[in-house]
Design a protein around this motif. Structure first.
Motif, PDB file in Angstrom:
ATOM      1  N   GLY A  25      -5.514 -19.129  -0.150  1.00 28.31           N
ATOM      2  CA  GLY A  25      -4.054 -19.110  -0.084  1.00 28.31           C
ATOM      3  C   GLY A  25      -3.386 -18.558  -1.320  1.00 28.31           C
ATOM      4  N   MET A  26      -4.075 -17.730  -2.089  1.00 30.78           N
ATOM      5  CA  MET A  26      -3.530 -17.226  -3.347  1.00 30.78           C
ATOM      6  C   MET A  26      -2.230 -16.456  -3.165  1.00 30.78           C
ATOM      7  SD  MET A  26      -4.862 -14.234  -5.800  1.00 30.78           S
ATOM      8  CE  MET A  26      -4.026 -13.154  -4.651  1.00 30.78           C
ATOM      9  N   GLN A  27      -2.082 -15.764  -2.007  1.00 33.14           N
ATOM     10  CA  GLN A  27      -0.881 -14.948  -1.852  1.00 33.14           C
ATOM     11  C   GLN A  27       0.389 -15.789  -1.807  1.00 33.14           C
ATOM     12  OE1 GLN A  27      -3.583 -15.009   0.204  1.00 33.14           O
ATOM     13  NE2 GLN A  27      -3.040 -14.327   2.256  1.00 33.14           N
ATOM     14  N   VAL A  28       0.270 -17.090  -1.535  1.00 36.76           N
ATOM     15  CA  VAL A  28       1.451 -17.961  -1.502  1.00 36.76           C
ATOM     16  C   VAL A  28       2.060 -18.105  -2.895  1.00 36.76           C
ATOM     17  CG1 VAL A  28       2.264 -20.292  -0.957  1.00 36.76           C
ATOM     18  CG2 VAL A  28       0.551 -19.195   0.499  1.00 36.76           C
ATOM     19  N   TYR A  29       1.212 -18.136  -3.920  1.00 36.20           N
ATOM     20  CA  TYR A  29       1.705 -18.360  -5.285  1.00 36.20           C
ATOM     21  C   TYR A  29       1.348 -17.207  -6.221  1.00 36.20           C
ATOM     22  CZ  TYR A  29      -3.166 -19.923  -5.806  1.00 36.20           C
ATOM     23  OH  TYR A  29      -4.536 -19.994  -5.792  1.00 36.20           O
ATOM     24  N   HIS A  30       0.957 -16.059  -5.689  1.00 37.66           N
ATOM     25  CA  HIS A  30       0.479 -14.986  -6.564  1.00 37.66           C
ATOM     26  C   HIS A  30       1.549 -14.480  -7.521  1.00 37.66           C
ATOM     27  CE1 HIS A  30      -0.430 -10.738  -7.600  1.00 37.66           C
ATOM     28  NE2 HIS A  30      -1.592 -11.268  -7.895  1.00 37.66           N
ATOM     29  N   ARG A  31       2.781 -14.428  -7.100  1.00 35.74           N
ATOM     30  CA  ARG A  31       3.848 -13.929  -7.982  1.00 35.74           C
ATOM     31  C   ARG A  31       3.928 -14.762  -9.256  1.00 35.74           C
ATOM     32  NH1 ARG A  31       8.881 -15.633  -8.684  1.00 35.74           N
ATOM     33  NH2 ARG A  31       8.734 -16.997  -6.855  1.00 35.74           N
ATOM     34  N   GLN A  32       3.919 -16.087  -9.119  1.00 33.62           N
ATOM     35  CA  GLN A  32       3.990 -16.963 -10.283  1.00 33.62           C
ATOM     36  C   GLN A  32       2.710 -16.870 -11.123  1.00 33.62           C
ATOM     37  OE1 GLN A  32       4.567 -17.795  -7.110  1.00 33.62           O
ATOM     38  NE2 GLN A  32       6.286 -19.209  -6.890  1.00 33.62           N
ATOM     39  N   LEU A  33       1.562 -16.749 -10.445  1.00 39.93           N
ATOM     40  CA  LEU A  33       0.290 -16.657 -11.159  1.00 39.93           C
ATOM     41  C   LEU A  33       0.227 -15.380 -11.988  1.00 39.93           C
ATOM     42  CD1 LEU A  33      -2.601 -17.607 -11.721  1.00 39.93           C
ATOM     43  CD2 LEU A  33      -3.301 -16.513  -9.583  1.00 39.93           C
ATOM     44  N   ALA A  34       0.613 -14.261 -11.390  1.00 42.75           N
ATOM     45  CA  ALA A  34       0.583 -12.989 -12.115  1.00 42.75           C
ATOM     46  C   ALA A  34       1.515 -13.025 -13.321  1.00 42.75           C
ATOM     47  CB  ALA A  34       0.962 -11.846 -11.169  1.00 42.75           C
ATOM     48  N   TYR A  35       2.660 -13.704 -13.194  1.00 41.83           N
ATOM     49  CA  TYR A  35       3.591 -13.807 -14.317  1.00 41.83           C
ATOM     50  C   TYR A  35       2.955 -14.579 -15.475  1.00 41.83           C
ATOM     51  CZ  TYR A  35       7.673 -15.136 -17.072  1.00 41.83           C
ATOM     52  OH  TYR A  35       8.559 -15.338 -18.113  1.00 41.83           O
ATOM     53  N   CYS A  36       2.282 -15.688 -15.155  1.00 39.47           N
ATOM     54  CA  CYS A  36       1.641 -16.490 -16.203  1.00 39.47           C
ATOM     55  C   CYS A  36       0.564 -15.681 -16.923  1.00 39.47           C
ATOM     56  CB  CYS A  36       1.029 -17.755 -15.595  1.00 39.47           C
ATOM     57  SG  CYS A  36       2.222 -18.984 -15.015  1.00 39.47           S
ATOM     58  N   VAL A  37      -0.265 -14.976 -16.164  1.00 44.70           N
ATOM     59  CA  VAL A  37      -1.334 -14.183 -16.784  1.00 44.70           C
ATOM     60  C   VAL A  37      -0.744 -13.077 -17.653  1.00 44.70           C
ATOM     61  CG1 VAL A  37      -3.286 -12.659 -16.316  1.00 44.70           C
ATOM     62  CG2 VAL A  37      -2.967 -14.711 -14.926  1.00 44.70           C
ATOM     63  N   SER A  38       0.287 -12.406 -17.156  1.00 48.56           N
ATOM     64  CA  SER A  38       0.890 -11.320 -17.929  1.00 48.56           C
ATOM     65  C   SER A  38       1.535 -11.842 -19.206  1.00 48.56           C
ATOM     66  CB  SER A  38       1.925 -10.571 -17.077  1.00 48.56           C
ATOM     67  OG  SER A  38       3.038 -11.400 -16.790  1.00 48.56           O
ATOM     68  N   GLN A  39       2.077 -13.073 -19.176  1.00 49.69           N
ATOM     69  CA  GLN A  39       2.657 -13.660 -20.384  1.00 49.69           C
ATOM     70  C   GLN A  39       1.594 -13.832 -21.465  1.00 49.69           C
ATOM     71  OE1 GLN A  39       6.012 -15.039 -21.240  1.00 49.69           O
ATOM     72  NE2 GLN A  39       6.365 -13.377 -19.799  1.00 49.69           N
ATOM     73  N   PHE A  40       0.408 -14.299 -21.066  1.00 51.73           N
ATOM     74  CA  PHE A  40      -0.681 -14.449 -22.027  1.00 51.73           C
ATOM     75  C   PHE A  40      -1.056 -13.098 -22.626  1.00 51.73           C
ATOM     76  CE2 PHE A  40      -1.737 -18.719 -20.373  1.00 51.73           C
ATOM     77  CZ  PHE A  40      -2.038 -19.342 -21.573  1.00 51.73           C
ATOM     78  N   VAL A  41      -1.204 -12.080 -21.774  1.00 52.92           N
ATOM     79  CA  VAL A  41      -1.654 -10.767 -22.239  1.00 52.92           C
ATOM     80  C   VAL A  41      -0.586 -10.121 -23.121  1.00 52.92           C
ATOM     81  CG1 VAL A  41      -2.421  -8.484 -21.510  1.00 52.92           C
ATOM     82  CG2 VAL A  41      -3.131 -10.506 -20.227  1.00 52.92           C
ATOM     83  N   GLN A  42       0.683 -10.340 -22.831  1.00 54.60           N
ATOM     84  CA  GLN A  42       1.738  -9.787 -23.671  1.00 54.60           C
ATOM     85  C   GLN A  42       1.741 -10.426 -25.046  1.00 54.60           C
ATOM     86  OE1 GLN A  42       5.521  -9.998 -21.645  1.00 54.60           O
ATOM     87  NE2 GLN A  42       4.751  -8.903 -19.849  1.00 54.60           N
TER      88      GLN A  42
END
Length: 465
Positions: A269-286
């Protein structure tokens, strides 16, 4: 016997108090009746207000299910009006509430909020849902009351010193709030997200515990149940938390990326929360671009096999990460990234193939690929030629032709060399396939001859008598 023994003492005490009261009353009457009435009114006003508040809180502690036909709608409306009165008093109060009010108020809030949630009737909201189908929304029956109770809790947290609430908003209270994120009502999850984040902001002494509690929810979801409705809301809270991290990041936070955020790409069910997950990962990488390699390799490790919608989402996330990762890691990541993108552009699902081909329009991705052209060109060229020969979609073939022209312009000699090597490999593979077929034909002919020999009937013997 005990009651009879205590009765005289009680009556004497009552008599003494009454005489003192009459004496005081007589003395105040001599100084003026009007002043006495005003003074007594001012003294009794706070006590009467507290008693009225306590009475309203006590009434609102009664819980309506909204499903029992015996429940009175008028009583439900009366409770809702009383809850609104409590909310109005807390909002308009210029001084913090005392312990005499806070304790029963927290008890009333707990009685209304902390309840057993109904079993899930919607399988798609937690386990993922089919293509082109959105998860159905389930609404909580008592929401007309719960909404006001959440507003009361928010106002209480905003208007009260955290040290004063520490004895009431404790670890069990926070864990109970966290359990409510499993509610299928999006309105309740939104209210929970709001209050939980406000508590995290104000109650600084609880931050470590709250982060650990949320991590436990994530891990339980990833590795045990894959059933939870509030992962997206919890990730939104985490997105705000990560945004406030200072650089360099603590080891605890890096472990959260590796052990929690990256594995969250695994569930169905990752697509249900993928937007929030991708934001968190991108914050770490930034914040620390060197973490981009960990994120990219982790996503590739959990790449889906048959879920095309997840593939499209992950291709987009990889493209965004490439724009933020440390350029020094380009050479290390170029081959695994381009290999996966090539597999996707060869997908028989046209949406996946087109999304993978569009990645080559990204300047940062092309820049990364140019750092290791000799390694990635053999893989990419093979994928391009395979699409041009065998893919069923004309649009995919057209996009492939455009990418092929771009790659040829990047390094014509290398592309030609890779193309010739591919033809040689295909020719060798074709010859090997022909030899294999000829060998099998000889084996089949030998087997047929042997079978014919064994199947022949035995010669008959004539015996004369």
């Amino acid at each position: 016997m005990g009651v009879e023994r205590n009765t005289p003492k009680a009556s004497l005490k009552k008599k003494s108090t009454s005489l003192q009261y009459l004496f005081d009353l007589d003395s105040t009457n001599n100084s003026g009746n009007n002043l006495s009435n005003n003074s007594n009114g001012r003294k009794s006003s706070p006590e009467s207000e507290n008693e009225e508040m306590l009475s309203m809180i006590s009434y609102c502690s009664f819980i309506f299910t909204f499903t029992d036909p015996l429940e009175s709608p008028s009583q439900q409306d009366l409770k809702r009006g009383t809850l609104n009165q409590i909310l109005s008093i807390i909002k308009s109060s210029k001084k913090p509430l005392n312990d005499q009010i806070v304790s029963p108020l927290i008890s009333m809030i707990s009685a209304n909020l902390f309840r057993p949630l109904p079993s899930s009737i919607n399988p798609f909201i937690t386990l993922g849902f089919p293509d082109d189908e959105e998860p159905a929304t389930t609404f909580t029956a008592p929401w007309p009351h719960l909404q006001i109770v959440y507003d009361i809790l928010v106002q209480l947290v905003l208007n009260t010193d955290p040290k004063m609430l520490r004895d009431y908003v404790d670890h069990p209270f926070l864990l109970n709030l966290l359990c409510l994120f499993q509610s299928e009502d999006p309105r309740e999850r939104e209210s929970l997200k709001n209050i939980y984040h406000r508590i995290y902001s104000k109650f600084t002494f609880y931050r470590s515990f709250m982060r650990k509690s949320m991590n436990d929810v994530f891990l339980h979801y990833i590795f045990e149940t894959e059933r939870h409705c509030g992962i997206g809301e919890l990730l939104e809270i985490w997105g705000s938390i990560i945004n406030g991290f200072t650089v360099p990041l603590k080891e605890e936070h890096k472990l959260f990326l590796m052990r929690v955020l990256v594995p969250l790409h695994k569930p169905k069910g990752m697509q249900v929360y993928h937007r929030q997950l991708a934001y968190c990962v991108s914050q770490f990488v930034q914040k620390e671009p060197v973490l981009g390699g960990i994120a990219v390799r982790g996503i590739l490790r959990y790449w889906p096999i048959t879920n095309c919608q997840k593939e499209i989402l992950l291709i987009g996330e990889l493209e965004e990460l490439v724009e933020n990762i440390d350029p020094e890691q380009y050479r290390k990541l170029a081959l695994p990234l381009c290999t996966q993108i090539t597999k996707c552009l060869n997908s028989w699902n046209s949406q996946v193939a087109e999304r993978a081909l569009y990645v080559w329009n990204n300047e940062q991705f092309v820049k990364m690929a140019s750092q290791a052209m000799e390694e990635i060109f053999p893989v990419v060229v093979e994928g391009m030629e395979k699409n041009l020969k065998f893919h069923w979609s004309n649009s995919v073939k057209q996009l492939t032709e455009n990418v092929k022209l771009m790659l040829e312009e990047m390094d014509p000699d290398l592309y030609t060399k890779c193309h010739l090597d591919l033809e040689l490999r295909e020719s060798a593979a074709h010859r090997e396939e022909m030899r294999r077929k000829q060998k099998w034909e000889r084996i089949e002919m030998a087997a047929a001859a042997a079978q014919k020999q064994f199947v022949q009937p035995p010669s008959r013997l004539c015996v004369s008598h």
